[in-house]
Design a protein around this motif. Structure first.
Motif, PDB file in Angstrom:
ATOM      1  N   GLY A 153       0.780  -1.225   0.000  1.00 56.97           N
ATOM      2  CA  GLY A 153       0.000   0.000   0.000  1.00 56.97           C
ATOM      3  C   GLY A 153       0.814   1.279   0.000  1.00 56.97           C
ATOM      4  N   LEU A 154       2.135   1.170   0.039  1.00 59.50           N
ATOM      5  CA  LEU A 154       2.967   2.376   0.083  1.00 59.50           C
ATOM      6  C   LEU A 154       2.702   3.268  -1.134  1.00 59.50           C
ATOM      7  CD1 LEU A 154       5.189   3.649   1.883  1.00 59.50           C
ATOM      8  CD2 LEU A 154       6.879   2.621   0.354  1.00 59.50           C
ATOM      9  N   ASP A 155       2.461   2.638  -2.287  1.00 61.55           N
ATOM     10  CA  ASP A 155       2.228   3.403  -3.514  1.00 61.55           C
ATOM     11  C   ASP A 155       0.834   4.048  -3.544  1.00 61.55           C
ATOM     12  OD1 ASP A 155       1.009   0.921  -3.629  1.00 61.55           O
ATOM     13  OD2 ASP A 155       1.290   0.667  -5.783  1.00 61.55           O
ATOM     14  N   ARG A 156      -0.024   3.668  -2.612  1.00 65.42           N
ATOM     15  CA  ARG A 156      -1.382   4.216  -2.597  1.00 65.42           C
ATOM     16  C   ARG A 156      -1.536   5.363  -1.595  1.00 65.42           C
ATOM     17  NH1 ARG A 156      -2.711  -1.335  -2.279  1.00 65.42           N
ATOM     18  NH2 ARG A 156      -3.519  -1.036  -0.145  1.00 65.42           N
ATOM     19  N   PHE A 157      -0.490   5.648  -0.850  1.00 68.03           N
ATOM     20  CA  PHE A 157      -0.562   6.695   0.165  1.00 68.03           C
ATOM     21  C   PHE A 157      -0.844   8.047  -0.493  1.00 68.03           C
ATOM     22  CE2 PHE A 157       1.654   9.789   3.015  1.00 68.03           C
ATOM     23  CZ  PHE A 157       0.783   9.676   4.080  1.00 68.03           C
ATOM     24  N   THR A 313       6.690   0.144  18.147  1.00 66.96           N
ATOM     25  CA  THR A 313       7.492  -1.038  17.827  1.00 66.96           C
ATOM     26  C   THR A 313       6.667  -2.176  17.246  1.00 66.96           C
ATOM     27  OG1 THR A 313       7.282  -1.803  20.114  1.00 66.96           O
ATOM     28  CG2 THR A 313       9.217  -0.478  19.577  1.00 66.96           C
ATOM     29  N   ASP A 314       5.358  -2.030  17.254  1.00 67.14           N
ATOM     30  CA  ASP A 314       4.498  -3.020  16.598  1.00 67.14           C
ATOM     31  C   ASP A 314       4.768  -2.944  15.094  1.00 67.14           C
ATOM     32  OD1 ASP A 314       2.570  -4.935  16.139  1.00 67.14           O
ATOM     33  OD2 ASP A 314       0.878  -3.521  16.229  1.00 67.14           O
ATOM     34  N   PRO A 315       5.144  -4.043  14.435  1.00 70.89           N
ATOM     35  CA  PRO A 315       5.507  -4.006  13.012  1.00 70.89           C
ATOM     36  C   PRO A 315       4.390  -3.439  12.143  1.00 70.89           C
ATOM     37  CG  PRO A 315       6.123  -6.107  13.975  1.00 70.89           C
ATOM     38  CD  PRO A 315       5.283  -5.398  14.998  1.00 70.89           C
ATOM     39  N   ILE A 316       4.779  -2.767  11.070  1.00 67.05           N
ATOM     40  CA  ILE A 316       3.811  -2.212  10.129  1.00 67.05           C
ATOM     41  C   ILE A 316       3.217  -3.351   9.293  1.00 67.05           C
ATOM     42  CG2 ILE A 316       3.505  -0.715   8.122  1.00 67.05           C
ATOM     43  CD1 ILE A 316       5.788   1.009   9.209  1.00 67.05           C
ATOM     44  N   ASP A 317       1.913  -3.376   9.194  1.00 65.22           N
ATOM     45  CA  ASP A 317       1.235  -4.370   8.366  1.00 65.22           C
ATOM     46  C   ASP A 317       1.058  -3.856   6.941  1.00 65.22           C
ATOM     47  OD1 ASP A 317      -0.451  -6.987   8.332  1.00 65.22           O
ATOM     48  OD2 ASP A 317      -1.737  -5.483   7.362  1.00 65.22           O
ATOM     49  N   HIS A 318       0.532  -2.644   6.827  1.00 70.88           N
ATOM     50  CA  HIS A 318       0.348  -2.065   5.496  1.00 70.88           C
ATOM     51  C   HIS A 318       0.118  -0.563   5.613  1.00 70.88           C
ATOM     52  CE1 HIS A 318      -3.853  -2.823   6.783  1.00 70.88           C
ATOM     53  NE2 HIS A 318      -4.174  -1.797   5.990  1.00 70.88           N
ATOM     54  N   GLU A 321      -4.394   4.879   2.503  1.00 76.71           N
ATOM     55  CA  GLU A 321      -4.338   6.148   1.787  1.00 76.71           C
ATOM     56  C   GLU A 321      -3.940   7.316   2.678  1.00 76.71           C
ATOM     57  OE1 GLU A 321      -8.056   6.683  -0.189  1.00 76.71           O
ATOM     58  OE2 GLU A 321      -7.510   5.361  -1.862  1.00 76.71           O
ATOM     59  N   TYR A 322      -4.356   7.259   3.951  1.00 72.30           N
ATOM     60  CA  TYR A 322      -4.070   8.382   4.838  1.00 72.30           C
ATOM     61  C   TYR A 322      -3.496   7.943   6.177  1.00 72.30           C
ATOM     62  CZ  TYR A 322      -6.802  10.891   1.372  1.00 72.30           C
ATOM     63  OH  TYR A 322      -7.256  11.424   0.200  1.00 72.30           O
ATOM     64  N   GLY A 323      -2.819   6.810   6.182  1.00 73.62           N
ATOM     65  CA  GLY A 323      -2.249   6.377   7.442  1.00 73.62           C
ATOM     66  C   GLY A 323      -1.468   5.082   7.363  1.00 73.62           C
ATOM     67  N   VAL A 324      -0.958   4.706   8.528  1.00 75.23           N
ATOM     68  CA  VAL A 324      -0.154   3.486   8.670  1.00 75.23           C
ATOM     69  C   VAL A 324      -0.887   2.542   9.615  1.00 75.23           C
ATOM     70  CG1 VAL A 324       2.076   2.539   9.374  1.00 75.23           C
ATOM     71  CG2 VAL A 324       1.957   4.835   8.363  1.00 75.23           C
ATOM     72  N   VAL A 325      -0.968   1.279   9.216  1.00 76.41           N
ATOM     73  CA  VAL A 325      -1.666   0.277  10.031  1.00 76.41           C
ATOM     74  C   VAL A 325      -0.656  -0.761  10.498  1.00 76.41           C
ATOM     75  CG1 VAL A 325      -3.498  -1.449  10.118  1.00 76.41           C
ATOM     76  CG2 VAL A 325      -3.792   0.618   8.727  1.00 76.41           C
ATOM     77  N   THR A 326      -0.595  -0.998  11.796  1.00 77.18           N
ATOM     78  CA  THR A 326       0.339  -1.983  12.344  1.00 77.18           C
ATOM     79  C   THR A 326      -0.326  -3.356  12.415  1.00 77.18           C
ATOM     80  OG1 THR A 326      -0.343  -1.422  14.586  1.00 77.18           O
ATOM     81  CG2 THR A 326       1.558  -0.243  13.678  1.00 77.18           C
ATOM     82  N   ARG A 327       0.453  -4.373  12.678  1.00 81.35           N
ATOM     83  CA  ARG A 327      -0.065  -5.743  12.708  1.00 81.35           C
ATOM     84  C   ARG A 327      -1.110  -5.944  13.795  1.00 81.35           C
ATOM     85  NH1 ARG A 327       5.410  -9.446  11.837  1.00 81.35           N
ATOM     86  NH2 ARG A 327       5.943  -8.591   9.769  1.00 81.35           N
ATOM     87  N   GLY A 328      -1.025  -5.136  14.820  1.00 81.42           N
ATOM     88  CA  GLY A 328      -2.013  -5.230  15.884  1.00 81.42           C
ATOM     89  C   GLY A 328      -3.342  -4.620  15.501  1.00 81.42           C
ATOM     90  N   GLY A 329      -3.420  -4.044  14.299  1.00 83.94           N
ATOM     91  CA  GLY A 329      -4.662  -3.482  13.806  1.00 83.94           C
ATOM     92  C   GLY A 329      -4.855  -2.012  14.098  1.00 83.94           C
TER      93      GLY A 329
END
Length: 496
Positions: A153-157, A313-318, A321-329
Motif C-alpha cells: 500500500g505504500l504506492d497508494r498513500f 514497535t508493533d511491526p507495520i502491516d500495510h 491512503e491516509y495512514g499506517v496500520v500496524t499488525r495489531g490493527g
C-alpha cells in the motif's frame, strides 16, 4: 616520464563523482594521466553528500580525517563535519585540481560491456550515447541507491511521501502529523531536527540502535589558526584521530567483549534522557553492540523523550491512503511519511548492467554473493576497477583512508597497462577465490557475525560489506600491484 607530463594512454572512464571518483581522478591527473572522463548521473558532483541534504545531515567520522590526506582543510567549523561543509570541501577539490574539464554531468550509465576484440569497455548512457575506454573505474559507492521499505500500500498513500536521501525541502513539516519509518543512521540525525516542528511524530522502529554520545563541538578560532599556521600540528592531530579510531578494530574483530563498555555507556545515556519507562524499554537493543552499525548522537534520546514523539514497535502491516496500520490493527493517521530506511548497500553498481568476458554479467558472477580481489577487481572483467567494492567498508574508521589505498593500487594497474598498450589485465580466479576465503574466514569471529540482521549482510546472510581487520593491513595488502595475480591478453588473443 615526469609527473606533470601528459600520459594519454590508456583512456579512462570513471563512473561517479563522490569522494571516490574525485580522489581517483586527482590521483591519476597528478601522475600525468589526462585522458580521463568522469560520468555523473546527477547535475553536480558530491555523491552521497549531494543526495543526503536532510536536516542535521553530518558525518560520524572526525572532519580532519574525513578528508583527503593530500588536501587537508584547516578551517573545519566542528569536530564532525556537517553536510554543507563537506560538500563545499568537495567543490574546493574539484576547482583546485581542475577536474571540471573532465566531468560530464547528467550522464547516467545504463550498461557497460567489455569488447574482447579490442580490449575496450563500451559504456552506454541512458540517453543511448556510447563511449569507449581502455579502463573503466567505478566509484558509485555503497550509499547511492535508497532502500524503500517493502510495505503493501505504500504506492497508494495520498499524503506526502519521500525518502530521507531524497528530502523534499519544499514540503513544510510544521504542524503536521508525520510518520518516520526506520531508526538508523539518517533518522538519528533528522528526527531531532524535525521533532520540535511537527505536531506529532510517529516513529516506527523495527529494531533499536545502539547510540553513543557524539564527542562533537565547534572549533575555536585559535584552534583553526593553529591548524593553518602549524602544519605539523594539523598532521599530528590527524594522526592521533587515526590511531584512536583504529584501536576500535580490536573490539569489532577480535575482542568483542570490550564493546560491553560502550553498551553500558549507551544504556546510561538512554536512562539519563528518557523518562518514559515504555520508551526506555524499547530503545535498548536486544542484540550485541557492534553487530549493527553503532550510531553517535547527543540529541537522539532527548528527541525520543519528547511528548509529541510516539515510539511504535508493533511491526507495520500495510499503508493506507491516509495512514499506517500496524499488525495489531491500530491505524495511525498521518499527513506525511518519511522513509529513513537506508540504502541497498550490498547491491554493488546497481542498477548498471556490467558484462565481461564471454557475455557473463556481474550479477551472474555474483549470484552467490559479491566478491572481488582486494575489493577492487573481479575475474572475467578485465580492466574494470571498483572503488569501495565488496568487503572494503569500515565500522571503526574513515572510508577515505581505504579509498586512498585503492587509489594507489588502481594507479599501479593503470601504469602497468601503460607499459603494454592495448593489453587487458584480468585477475586470476584462483587468486580472487583465495582472497575471498581469507576474508570470509576472518569475518566469522567478528561481532558482525553474532546473529543480528544488518545491512552488512546480503540476502544469503554473507557479509559482503566490511573489511575484517585493521585499515593499515588493507593498505599493506594494496601497497603494490603483483602482476602474477593477473592474466594479460592482447586484443583478439588468448591470455599471455
Amino acid at each position: 616520464m615526469t609527473q606533470n607530463s601528459s600520459r594519454k594512454r590508456p583512456s579512462i572512464l570513471i563512473i561517479g563523482t563522490g569522494f571516490g571518483g574525485l580522489g581517483m581522478a586527482i590521483t591519476l591527473k597528478q601522475a600525468g594521466f589526462t585522458n580521463l572522463t568522469m560520468l555523473e548521473k546527477a547535475h553536480r558532483v558530491g555523491g552521497t553528500w549531494r543526495d543526503n541534504t536532510y536536516p542535521g545531515a553530518a558525518c560520524d567520522v572526525q572532519s580532519h580525517f574525513y578528508s583527503y590526506s593530500f588536501e587537508p582543510r584547516h578551517d573545519w567549523s566542528r569536530k564532525f563535519g556537517l553536510q554543507p561543509e563537506i560538500l563545499g570541501y568537495m567543490d574546493h577539490c574539484l576547482e583546485k585540481y581542475q577536474l571540471g574539464e573532465h566531468i560530464r554531468c547528467n550522464a547516467e550509465v545504463k550498461e557497460a560491456s567489455f569488447d574482447e576484440r579490442n580490449n575496450q569497455w563500451i559504456v552506454t548512457l541512458t540517453s543511448g550515447e556510447q563511449l569507449t575506454a581502455s579502463v573503466l573505474i567505478t566509484a558509485t559507492g555503497q550509499l547511492n541507491q535508497p532502500a524503500w521499505p517493502k510495505l503493501e500500500g505504500l504506492d497508494r498513500f495520498q499524503g506526502k511521501l519521500f525518502h530521507s536521501a531524497r528530502w523534499d525541502h519544499d514540503y513544510d513539516l510544521a504542524g503536521k502529523h508525520v510518520a518516520v519509518i526506520g531508526t538508523g543512521a539518517s533518522a538519528i540525525q533528522f528526527v531531532p531536527e524535525i521533532a520540535p516542528k511537527v505536531k506529532q511524530l510517529d516513529l516506527f522502529q523495527r529494531s533499536a540502535a545502539w547510540v553513543l554520545p557524539k564527542p562533537d563541538r565547534p572549533f575555536t578560532a585559535w584552534e583553526q589558526a593553529a591548524f593553518r599556521k602549524v602544519p605539523a600540528w594539523d598532521r599530528l592531530y590527524r594522526y592521533l584521530i587515526y590511531w584512536k579510531n583504529e584501536s576500535r578494530a580490536l573490539a569489532f574483530t577480535r575482542f568483542s567483549g570490550l564493546l560491553g563498555i560502550y553498551a553500558n555507556q549507551a544504556k546510561c545515556e538512554a536512562g539519563r534522557w528518557v523518562t518514559d519507562p515504555a520508551k526506555l524499554k524499547h530503545i535498548i537493543p536486544d542484540y550485541k553492540i557492534g553487530c549493527k552499525r553503532i550510531l553517535i548522537s547527543n540529541d537522539w534520546y532527548p528527541a525520543i523523550n519528547r511528548p509529541n514523539v510516539n515510539l511504535i514497535t508493533d511491526p507495520i502491516d500495510h499503508i493506507e491512503e491516509y495512514g499506517v496500520v500496524t499488525r495489531g490493527g491500530q491505524h495511525h493517521p498521518v499527513d506525511a511519511i518519511i522513509c529513513g530506511t537506508g540504502f541497498r548497500a550490498s547491491d554493488f553498481l546497481s542498477p548498471i548492467r556490467i558484462t565481461g568476458r564471454s557475455g557473463k554479467t556481474l550479477n551472474e558472477a555474483w549470484q552467490n554473493g559479491a566478491a572481488a580481489f582486494k575489493g577492487i577487481t573481479v575475474s572475467g572483467f578485465p580492466n574494470l576497477f571498483m572503488l569501495y567494492g565488496p568487503n572494503t567498508n569500515l565500522a571503526h574508521n574513515s572510508i577515505l583512508y581505504m579509498l586512498e589505498s585503492q587509489f594507489r593500487y588502481v594507479l599501479g594497474c593503470v601504469e602497468t597497462l601503460e607499459k603494454y598498450p592495448g593489453s587487458a589485465m584480468d585477475v586470476r580466479q584462483d587468486r580472487q577465490d583465495r582472497f575471498g576465503r581469507v576474508v570470509q574466514q576472518r569475518l566469522k569471529d567478528t561481532v558482525w557475525n553474532s546473529g543480528c540482521s544488518s545491512w552488512y549482510l546480503d540476502a544469503n546472510g554473507r557479509n559482503t560489506i566490511n573489511w575484517p581487520g585493521f585499515s593499515f593491513t588493507y593498505r599493506f595488502a594494496t601497497r603494490r600491484v603483483d602482476t602474477a595475480d593477473y592474466h594479460f591478453s592482447q586484443p583478439s588473443t588468448t591470455a599471455l
